[in-house]
Design a protein around this motif. Structure first.
Motif, PDB file in Angstrom:
ATOM      1  N   GLU A  70      -3.360  -0.564 -13.413  1.00 50.34           N
ATOM      2  CA  GLU A  70      -3.569  -1.718 -12.550  1.00 50.34           C
ATOM      3  C   GLU A  70      -4.576  -1.437 -11.441  1.00 50.34           C
ATOM      4  OE1 GLU A  70      -0.672  -3.932  -9.449  1.00 50.34           O
ATOM      5  OE2 GLU A  70       0.050  -3.861 -11.517  1.00 50.34           O
ATOM      6  N   PRO A  71      -5.650  -2.259 -11.360  1.00 50.21           N
ATOM      7  CA  PRO A  71      -6.598  -2.101 -10.253  1.00 50.21           C
ATOM      8  C   PRO A  71      -5.875  -2.345  -8.921  1.00 50.21           C
ATOM      9  CG  PRO A  71      -7.464  -3.558 -11.954  1.00 50.21           C
ATOM     10  CD  PRO A  71      -6.023  -3.329 -12.275  1.00 50.21           C
ATOM     11  N   GLY A  72      -6.213  -1.558  -7.929  1.00 50.28           N
ATOM     12  CA  GLY A  72      -5.585  -1.725  -6.622  1.00 50.28           C
ATOM     13  C   GLY A  72      -4.290  -0.953  -6.473  1.00 50.28           C
ATOM     14  N   THR A  73      -3.829  -0.309  -7.530  1.00 50.55           N
ATOM     15  CA  THR A  73      -2.642   0.539  -7.470  1.00 50.55           C
ATOM     16  C   THR A  73      -3.074   1.965  -7.786  1.00 50.55           C
ATOM     17  OG1 THR A  73      -1.153  -1.230  -8.165  1.00 50.55           O
ATOM     18  CG2 THR A  73      -0.363   1.006  -8.482  1.00 50.55           C
ATOM     19  N   ALA A  74      -2.539   2.906  -7.042  1.00 51.02           N
ATOM     20  CA  ALA A  74      -2.829   4.310  -7.313  1.00 51.02           C
ATOM     21  C   ALA A  74      -1.511   5.062  -7.448  1.00 51.02           C
ATOM     22  CB  ALA A  74      -3.658   4.910  -6.186  1.00 51.02           C
ATOM     23  N   LEU A  75      -1.416   5.888  -8.469  1.00 51.94           N
ATOM     24  CA  LEU A  75      -0.297   6.805  -8.625  1.00 51.94           C
ATOM     25  C   LEU A  75      -0.850   8.219  -8.564  1.00 51.94           C
ATOM     26  CD1 LEU A  75       1.082   4.191 -10.104  1.00 51.94           C
ATOM     27  CD2 LEU A  75       2.670   5.932 -10.843  1.00 51.94           C
TER      28      LEU A  75
END
Length: 176
Positions: free
Chosen positions: A56-61
């Protein structure tokens, strides 16, 4: 003990999901398992759900790895405002999960620092997180790292409402 902090990759989805479920249950199922907790854990940490977050763009893990085993992760949502925060350009630390046997070894600090850097490099001026009012360890962790209490919102899942604390920290764009 050497800990590698790195971005999650699609192949991590299964391990992040199982690790997330383990930490979630250790933290929130303090009186045992009931339907609401079980449903939330199975939904939130299904490998398919984690794979979607990774993509998902805008999410970072960001994951913490020791001896080729995942021991923790941080999940950041960029451009994520909150009703109790007036500032623009803020990001949310949605999860900071460390496997119990690896707590107290600085891994949470490393992941939090990486999350702050990621948010700052994306233009966030503030990183915020909500913490369940019953999570004493997390309630002590964030203030020791420069986070201030900004409010006491509630969180509802599976029809149950839980009291939280909202923490926030101004980010230094030059440190990104």
């Amino acid at each position: 003990m050497t800990c590698l902090i790195r971005d999650a990759i699609p192949q991590d989805a299964l391990c992040i999901g199982v690790l997330g479920m383990q930490v979630f249950l250790d933290t929130y199922a303090t009186e045992g398992i009931r339907s609401a907790i079980a449903k939330e854990a199975l939904h939130a940490f299904a490998p398919e759900s984690i794979a979607q977050l990774i993509a998902e763009p805008g999410t970072a893990l960001i994951v913490a790895e020791v001896n080729n085993h995942l021991v923790g992760f941080a999940q950041i949502q960029l451009e994520a405002g909150h009703a109790l925060i007036e500032a623009a350009n803020v990001a949310e630390l949605q999860r900071l999960y460390i496997q119990e046997r690896f707590t107290g070894r600085g891994i949470g600090n490393q992941l939090l620092h990486a999350a702050e850097q990621r948010a700052a490099s994306a233009g966030a001026a503030l990183l915020w997180a909500t913490v369940w009012a019953g999570n004493a360890r997390a309630l002590g962790f964030y203030p020791r790292r420069g986070y201030a209490v900004l409010g006491a919102p509630t969180y509802t899942f599976q029809g149950e409402t839980h009291e939280n604390r909202l923490f926030g920290k101004a980010l230094d764009a030059t440190a990104a």
